[in-house]
Design a protein around this motif. Structure first.
Motif, PDB file in Angstrom:
ATOM      1  N   SER A 220     -68.345  20.131  11.659  1.00 16.19           N
ATOM      2  CA  SER A 220     -69.230  20.453  12.719  1.00 16.19           C
ATOM      3  C   SER A 220     -69.201  21.847  13.192  1.00 16.19           C
ATOM      4  CB  SER A 220     -69.025  19.775  13.892  1.00 16.19           C
ATOM      5  OG  SER A 220     -67.645  19.607  14.379  1.00 16.19           O
ATOM      6  N   TYR A 223     -72.188  24.340  13.909  1.00 21.88           N
ATOM      7  CA  TYR A 223     -72.656  24.211  15.068  1.00 21.88           C
ATOM      8  C   TYR A 223     -72.117  25.066  16.281  1.00 21.88           C
ATOM      9  CZ  TYR A 223     -75.512  20.363  13.076  1.00 21.88           C
ATOM     10  OH  TYR A 223     -76.196  19.773  12.152  1.00 21.88           O
ATOM     11  N   ASP A 239     -78.319  24.962  18.945  1.00 20.12           N
ATOM     12  CA  ASP A 239     -76.985  24.378  18.548  1.00 20.12           C
ATOM     13  C   ASP A 239     -76.335  24.234  19.660  1.00 20.12           C
ATOM     14  OD1 ASP A 239     -77.736  24.039  15.811  1.00 20.12           O
ATOM     15  OD2 ASP A 239     -77.235  26.197  15.457  1.00 20.12           O
ATOM     16  N   ILE A 242     -76.232  20.578  21.036  1.00 14.26           N
ATOM     17  CA  ILE A 242     -75.225  19.794  19.777  1.00 14.26           C
ATOM     18  C   ILE A 242     -73.671  19.931  20.122  1.00 14.26           C
ATOM     19  CG2 ILE A 242     -75.015  19.299  17.503  1.00 14.26           C
ATOM     20  CD1 ILE A 242     -78.296  20.185  17.273  1.00 14.26           C
ATOM     21  N   ALA A 243     -73.380  21.338  20.028  1.00 15.54           N
ATOM     22  CA  ALA A 243     -72.115  21.559  20.155  1.00 15.54           C
ATOM     23  C   ALA A 243     -71.493  20.975  21.207  1.00 15.54           C
ATOM     24  CB  ALA A 243     -71.579  23.018  19.850  1.00 15.54           C
ATOM     25  N   CYS A 455     -82.939  17.240  20.709  1.00 16.34           N
ATOM     26  CA  CYS A 455     -82.983  18.457  19.752  1.00 16.34           C
ATOM     27  C   CYS A 455     -84.323  19.023  19.247  1.00 16.34           C
ATOM     28  CB  CYS A 455     -82.071  18.096  18.824  1.00 16.34           C
ATOM     29  SG  CYS A 455     -81.824  19.419  17.574  1.00 16.34           S
TER      30      CYS A 455
END
Length: 791
Positions: A220, A223, A239, A242-243, A455
């Protein structure tokens, strides 16, 4: 001495730390790079990212092989004696700082005139003064600042696509971890209490933690990096949520197993990363496919004249050129391949390549490079290699010639992405705060599910995939666009302007009759060979109609744009063009297009042309007239006005005796009144008008006329499909908008479920890439169905 971090490369340094300018460096090399930047006022390099540099290696003697001329010839793609251009592959390119410093090499050394970075291919294209600087020195400069180029003489190729294996590794690790964590979670799923609770529960939970570590720390990391760079630049990119979701899931899961509150969400976490990376891998493969279609299949429909062994001349497509072929290059034609000048006086304009407009004179035996334009009559050359079509693509897309165009839909995508992230974060925090008071056990699920399900990947994919597929479809139908922006501009036009000669008329079917004093044999030879050097449609038509004569190389050739051409051989001269140009007063009654001739300043006569208009012209104009203002701007006289009035719809504007500057000013005037203008011309006299218009299309008919002024090239065979191409562009924009609507609907439904706590993060992770895939499938099917009207 305590260890410290190197200011340049970020590595830890110990007792050997070097201090300079109140900064620490791990070695003398990093210190030297910093000094170079500091002396050249480039220290803002470090403002873009902390410790962005790489440690320079010992390069003493490493690049001595670049002093050998035969090796330089393999690496240099252009060399006119003053400038050289080379493209180097630099694997270390990884961030915005790299791009910035590599595109500012001219500040480090004034002999480097320009450097352009292709971040995707990790290459830098250098142009430098070869009289005072060498490729070896340029490579040493790159190495001295930590950007060692990778040079392999066996498989080096500037157009070679580099495979991103790192994504494959990360996807593999995430998939392996996801499968094992799901397997270890089965006892909890099926509530196996005795065996699970008594003996192996803690061990299995910590094993799941161990499997998730490489996913969180390695798979990951892209991200994290993207989110961090976005936040540093004060931009909430795609991102960030998401992160944030990954970090929250991991910390909460770790907290749960430490305090024995449960098994955590390691299955959701590893599943999330696996499906996210799977979606990214799918996107990458699809983009690669579209790139392949553009780079290798969408050839320009330009041709070159090949001279056979028996002296016959016939056109061939540029990608059919082979080493050893003898080629005829006419005035204003592009040199498509590297070769050697055999006959004629070459005066080559390399501005397409270097941006410098000074033409270089060449003599027989000199080497000619692809991308140059002959500006002084016809020449003959021998090809040294076959054409690399990707190089012509590179010339066409050169930033030096790109026009600034409105990019409304790209702006719309960016605007949506920025605001979308703010909205998503707001919904996530508000809904989490609500569930903390109502049912704290659902709060984490709600937070992560909202971040994942909302997203905006699908929104970001809508435009590039739709327009990319349209580019491919257009290419298959011999309509070649410079980039996707042209589709957006083409959909917005409301005014269409046509050139006449060579655009709405066909050179292949025209006829001509001669009136005047008979030409002597020497005058016929001089006339034929003067016409041989010109690419104007009337010159090409007359050249094909005249009888074969001996080929001679002219001592002088001049083409006066919008007036005519002039050739000299020994003591004789000939002029071909308008009546005023050859010295004859204009005629009072004009019935047809005429070309006048004078020999040694004595008027001889004229050729009268009977034009043959392109098949389907009347039907095309009747289709276009329903939605667009139409005009024809011609440099010829009004001889064809009555025929055009019969062929074309009423109220079509017909303007004659228009010089190139007149056409340009006409377009400017209409643009000042708010018109969006499409200009269609032959690419010769119309270069200025093509550049000024919102969209400029050059028509190609077996003529190697190439100009960066145009936004598109249309094969003459597809001229009557112009209306369909414009309509398909409009449909493409509608498809993009519908894709936006579908993406919004998906997000509204998904977020509605997420905020209620009924959507697990792993399900959201599966749905997110599926939404992206569904958008790609929708746009692909929609564009293909819409394109069926193109025959």
């Amino acid at each position: 001495m305590e260890s410290s971090t190197c200011f340049h490369c970020g590595d830890l340094s110990d007792s050997s730390t070097i201090f300079f300018d109140d900064k620490s460096f791990c070695c003398q090399g990093c210190k030297t790079v910093y000094e170079i930047f500091s002396e050249n006022d480039l220290t803002c390099y470090y403002d873009l990212q902390s410790a962005p540099g790489t440690t320079p290696k010992d390069i003493q003697g490493k690049y001595d092989f670049l002093s050998q001329q035969n090796i330089i010839d393999k690496l240099v793609e252009f060399d006119d004696g003053k400038s050289q251009i080379a493209t180097l592959y630099i694997p270390i390119i990884h961030c915005s700082s790299c791009i910035w410093i590599l595109e500012n090499l001219n500040k480090l050394n004034s002999h480097i005139s320009s450097s352009q970075v292709d971040f995707g291919k990790k290459t830098v294209r250098l142009q430098y003064n070869s009289q005072n600087y060498s490729l070896k020195e340029a490579v040493i400069l790159l190495s001295s600042i930590g950007y060692d180029p990778y040079i392999s003489l066996e498989d080096f190729s500037t157009g070679k696509n580099q495979v991103n294996r790192s994504l494959i590794y990360k996807l593999g690790i995430a998939g392996f971890a996801f499968g094992n964590v799901m397997f270890l979670s089965f006892p909890e799923y099926f509530e196996v209490k005795e065996f699970w609770l008594d003996q192996y529960k803690p061990f299995f939970r910590w094993l799941m933690f161990a499997f998730s570590l490489p996913v969180v720390l390695y798979s990951s990391q892209d991200y994290y990096i993207s989110a961090y760079k976005g936040l540093r630049a004060r931009v909430l990119n795609i991102d960030v949520p998401i992160a944030l979701g990954i970090i929250v899931l991991f910390l909460r899961s770790t907290f749960d197993i430490i305090f024995d509150h449960g098994s955590g969400f390691f299955d959701s976490l590893t599943g999330l990363l696996f499906f996210l990376l799977l979606g990214k891998f799918f996107q990458q493969r699809t983009y690669s496919f579209l790139s392949f279609e553009r780079d290798y299949k969408s050839y320009f429909p330009i041709a070159i004249t090949k001279i056979s062994k028996n002296g016959e001349e016939h056109p061939i497509q540029v990608y059919d050129i082979k080493k050893g072929d003898r080629l005829l290059i006419r005035n204003e034609e592009l040199i498509p391949v590297d070769g050697v000048l055999i006959k004629g006086r070459a005066k080559i304009d390399y501005s397409f390549v270097t941006g410098e407009s000074d033409a270089l004179s060449k003599v027989s035996g000199d080497k000619l490079f692809a991308g140059g334009k002959q500006t002084s009559g016809s020449i003959e050359m021998e090809a040294l290699k076959s054409v690399e079509q990707s190089y012509l693509t590179q010339l066409w897309g050169n930033d030096v010639f790109n026009k600034v165009k409105e990019d409304s839909f790209t702006t719309l995508t960016n605007l949506i992405s920025k605001r979308f992230t703010i909205i998503v974060l707001s919904i996530a925090f508000i809904s989490t705060a609500f569930w903390l008071f109502v049912d704290s056990s659902k709060a984490l699920n709600v937070f992560t599910s909202v971040l994942i399900i909302a997203c905006p990947c699908a929104i970001a994919l809508a435009a590039p995939f739709t327009l990319g597929n349209i580019l491919r479809i257009f290419g298959k139908h011999k309509f070649y666009l410079k980039n996707a922006t042209v589709i957006e501009q083409l959909a917005a036009i409301d005014t269409i302007i046509f050139d006449k000669t060579g655009t709405i008329t066909s050179n292949k079917q025209s006829t001509a009759t001669y009136e005047g004093d008979a030409l002597s044999l020497s005058e016929e030879v001089l006339l034929k060979n003067t016409l041989r050097g010109s690419n104007h449609p009337l010159s090409r038509t007359l050249y094909d109609l005249l009888e074969e004569n001996d080929i001679i190389m002219l001592d002088q050739f001049e083409e006066h744009v919008g007036q005519g051409i002039q050739g000299m051989h020994q003591q004789d001269s000939i002029k071909i063009g308008s009546a005023n140009f050859v010295g004859k007063p204009s005629e009072t009654a004009v019935l047809n297009t005429s070309v006048h001739i004078s020999s040694n300043d004595a008027y001889k006569g004229k050729y009268t042309f009977y034009n043959s208009y392109r098949k389907g012209l009347s039907q095309l104009f009747n289709k276009l007239k329903k939605n667009y203002d139409l005009a024809i701007l011609s440099g010829d006289n009004e001889g064809e006005i009555e025929n055009l009035k019969k062929l074309l719809p009423a109220r079509t504007k017909l303007l004659f005796n228009q010089k190139p500057d007149d056409k340009l000013e006409y377009i400017k005037h209409h643009q000042s009144e708010g018109a969006k203008v499409l200009m269609i011309g032959d690419g010769l006299n119309d270069a200025g008008a093509l550049a000024q218009s919102n969209v400029g299309i050059a028509l190609s008919e077996n003529v190697n006329v190439f100009s960066p002024a145009c936004d598109a090239i249309l094969d003459a065979e597809k001229f009557n499909s112009l209306s369909d191409f414009i309509n398909l562009s409009k449909s493409a924009i509608k498809i993009v908008k519908w894709a936006f609507v579908l993406s919004f609907m998906y997000n509204v439904v998904g977020v509605s479920f997420a905020v209620t706590g009924r959507l697990e993060p792993v399900v959201a992770a599966i749905l997110m890439p599926l939404s992206s895939i569904s958008i790609v499938v929708f746009t692909t099917i929609a564009t293909n169905v819409t394109a069926r009207k193109l025959k």
